[in-house]
Motif scaffolding. Structure first.
Motif, PDB file in Angstrom:
ATOM      1  N   LEU A   1      14.669   7.628  12.750  1.00 28.65           N
ATOM      2  CA  LEU A   1      15.832   8.271  13.343  1.00 28.65           C
ATOM      3  C   LEU A   1      16.893   8.614  12.311  1.00 28.65           C
ATOM      4  O   LEU A   1      17.435   9.721  12.302  1.00 28.65           O
ATOM      5  CB  LEU A   1      16.454   7.358  14.407  1.00 28.65           C
ATOM      6  CG  LEU A   1      15.973   7.527  15.846  1.00 28.65           C
ATOM      7  CD1 LEU A   1      14.498   7.182  15.975  1.00 28.65           C
ATOM      8  CD2 LEU A   1      16.797   6.652  16.776  1.00 28.65           C
ATOM      9  N   VAL A   2      17.178   7.661  11.439  1.00 27.86           N
ATOM     10  CA  VAL A   2      18.325   7.776  10.548  1.00 27.86           C
ATOM     11  C   VAL A   2      18.006   8.568   9.282  1.00 27.86           C
ATOM     12  O   VAL A   2      18.783   9.407   8.837  1.00 27.86           O
ATOM     13  CB  VAL A   2      18.862   6.376  10.186  1.00 27.86           C
ATOM     14  CG1 VAL A   2      19.965   6.475   9.141  1.00 27.86           C
ATOM     15  CG2 VAL A   2      19.362   5.679  11.437  1.00 27.86           C
TER      16      VAL A   2
ATOM     17  N   ALA B   1      20.141   0.561  16.497  1.00 31.04           N
ATOM     18  CA  ALA B   1      20.723   1.535  15.566  1.00 31.04           C
ATOM     19  C   ALA B   1      21.656   2.521  16.254  1.00 31.04           C
ATOM     20  O   ALA B   1      22.554   3.082  15.608  1.00 31.04           O
ATOM     21  CB  ALA B   1      19.609   2.290  14.842  1.00 31.04           C
ATOM     22  N   ILE B   2      21.470   2.737  17.556  1.00 33.88           N
ATOM     23  CA  ILE B   2      22.304   3.720  18.255  1.00 33.88           C
ATOM     24  C   ILE B   2      23.529   3.090  18.915  1.00 33.88           C
ATOM     25  O   ILE B   2      24.389   3.808  19.426  1.00 33.88           O
ATOM     26  CB  ILE B   2      21.494   4.483  19.329  1.00 33.88           C
ATOM     27  CG1 ILE B   2      21.145   3.553  20.500  1.00 33.88           C
ATOM     28  CG2 ILE B   2      20.273   5.136  18.724  1.00 33.88           C
ATOM     29  CD1 ILE B   2      20.619   4.282  21.714  1.00 33.88           C
TER      30      ILE B   2
ATOM     31  N   CYS C   1      10.188   8.782  21.756  1.00 38.34           N
ATOM     32  CA  CYS C   1      10.158   7.367  21.384  1.00 38.34           C
ATOM     33  C   CYS C   1       8.812   6.730  21.716  1.00 38.34           C
ATOM     34  O   CYS C   1       8.217   7.004  22.755  1.00 38.34           O
ATOM     35  CB  CYS C   1      11.262   6.602  22.106  1.00 38.34           C
ATOM     36  SG  CYS C   1      12.927   7.155  21.703  1.00 38.34           S
TER      37      CYS C   1
ATOM     38  N   ASP D   1      14.757  -2.513  16.970  1.00 34.24           N
ATOM     39  CA  ASP D   1      15.652  -2.144  15.870  1.00 34.24           C
ATOM     40  C   ASP D   1      16.098  -0.691  15.984  1.00 34.24           C
ATOM     41  O   ASP D   1      17.179  -0.316  15.514  1.00 34.24           O
ATOM     42  CB  ASP D   1      14.978  -2.381  14.511  1.00 34.24           C
ATOM     43  CG  ASP D   1      13.804  -1.442  14.264  1.00 34.24           C
ATOM     44  OD1 ASP D   1      12.886  -1.420  15.104  1.00 34.24           O
ATOM     45  OD2 ASP D   1      13.795  -0.742  13.245  1.00 34.24           O
ATOM     46  N   THR D   2      15.276   0.131  16.648  1.00 33.30           N
ATOM     47  CA  THR D   2      15.647   1.525  16.865  1.00 33.30           C
ATOM     48  C   THR D   2      16.801   1.619  17.848  1.00 33.30           C
ATOM     49  O   THR D   2      17.765   2.362  17.641  1.00 33.30           O
ATOM     50  CB  THR D   2      14.442   2.319  17.405  1.00 33.30           C
ATOM     51  OG1 THR D   2      13.333   2.153  16.514  1.00 33.30           O
ATOM     52  CG2 THR D   2      14.770   3.787  17.549  1.00 33.30           C
TER      53      THR D   2
ATOM     54  N   SER E   1      10.769   3.787  14.431  1.00 28.52           N
ATOM     55  CA  SER E   1      11.665   2.824  13.793  1.00 28.52           C
ATOM     56  C   SER E   1      13.025   3.462  13.552  1.00 28.52           C
ATOM     57  O   SER E   1      13.194   4.682  13.675  1.00 28.52           O
ATOM     58  CB  SER E   1      11.082   2.350  12.457  1.00 28.52           C
ATOM     59  OG  SER E   1      11.083   3.408  11.516  1.00 28.52           O
ATOM     60  N   SER E   2      13.988   2.652  13.181  1.00 31.63           N
ATOM     61  CA  SER E   2      15.321   3.180  12.887  1.00 31.63           C
ATOM     62  C   SER E   2      15.279   4.141  11.705  1.00 31.63           C
ATOM     63  O   SER E   2      16.064   5.090  11.632  1.00 31.63           O
ATOM     64  CB  SER E   2      16.288   2.030  12.618  1.00 31.63           C
ATOM     65  OG  SER E   2      15.849   1.239  11.527  1.00 31.63           O
TER      66      SER E   2
END
Length: 260
Positions: free
Chosen positions: A68-69, A111-112, A59, A107-108, A64-65
């Motif tokens: 990850l996504v 997201a989790i 990280c 925002d990351t 950003s999200s």
């Protein structure tokens, strides 16, 4: 990655039992501790013991999200969706490790959230899709609470979603075993390196932003084991990585020379 060979890890206390119990209850884990205190190595060790794939996400403030996504990419005339590492881990039942989670953008972290409570699901906004986590999925994060204190802290709403485990620098006898086990260094050299480290750790007047970590000691021991002179090894692996200030470098070198 799937870890094929068991990493060396010296058990310090009840960390294995805590991890196994939390994982068995599908509870997310937060590994708290200073740089180089063994958080990542411990997780590699546990992933090997549990025979689980480990996906590590480093990280930073650019993470950003979407990273990850996942994201849509264009291939010729087609638009294709590519899963990100978090999505892959959720689907496959891997251990997903968010290394230094406090460094990530807000925002990351948001997201989790749905993966760290009873929902255990990941919502992909761009696809309007909700993915239920595989039963073996486990999310683990690491956090250095002493780093840039007051600037990069985890919000209580995030911290309280995790079972926390604290990683401090080991007791001298344990740290000596780590150096010997990791590098095969002579016992007397391991003892002196650990004594030097503990002196520095208890000298706040040196003004170091980070102190001597177990990781730095291992690096120094590896250089010595490879034949580099001990004082040069200490300067290269411990002292210069800690500071650029000439006075601090000189003070640390003088202290190191007292032991070697």
């Amino acid at each position: 990655m799937t870890i094929e060979t068991q990493p060396f890890y010296q058990v310090v206390s009840k960390e294995v039992e805590v991890f196994e119990t939390a994982a068995g209850q599908k509870l997310p884990l937060l590994l708290k501790g200073p740089t180089g205190s063994g958080k990542s190595r411990f997780l590699e060790y546990m992933a090997f013991q549990m025979k689980r794939r480990l996906i590590t996400i480093l990280c930073n403030d650019e993470t950003s999200s979407v990273d990850l996504v996942g994201r849509y990419i264009v291939k010729g005339a087609d638009t294709t969706w590519i899963d990100g590492p978090l999505t892959i881990g959720v689907k496959e039942g891997a251990i997903v490790y968010l290394d230094e989670i406090a460094e990530a953008r807000p925002d990351t972290i948001v997201a989790i959230h749905s993966l760290t409570d009873h929902r255990r699901s990941l919502f992909i906004e761009r696809r309007n899709e909700e993915i239920k986590a595989h039963p073996d999925f486990l999310i683990v994060a690491s956090f250095n609470p002493g780093y840039q204190k007051g600037f990069k802290e985890l919000k209580p709403s995030t911290r309280q979603r995790f079972i926390c485990m604290d990683f401090l620098y080991p007791e001298p006898d344990v740290e000596e075993k780590i150096l010997i086990g990791e590098t095969g260094i002579e016992e007397k050299i391991a003892q002196r390196l650990v004594k030097f480290a503990n002196i520095v750790r208890n000298k706040p007047e040196l003004g170091l932003s980070e102190t001597v970590s177990t990781r730095l000691l291992v690096s120094c021991a590896m250089l010595v084991k490879s034949g580099l002179p001990i004082r040069l090894s200490g300067r290269s692996a411990i002292i210069l990585p800690l500071t650029d200030d000439p006075d601090s470098v000189a003070a640390l070198q003088d202290l190191f020379n007292l032991y070697f």
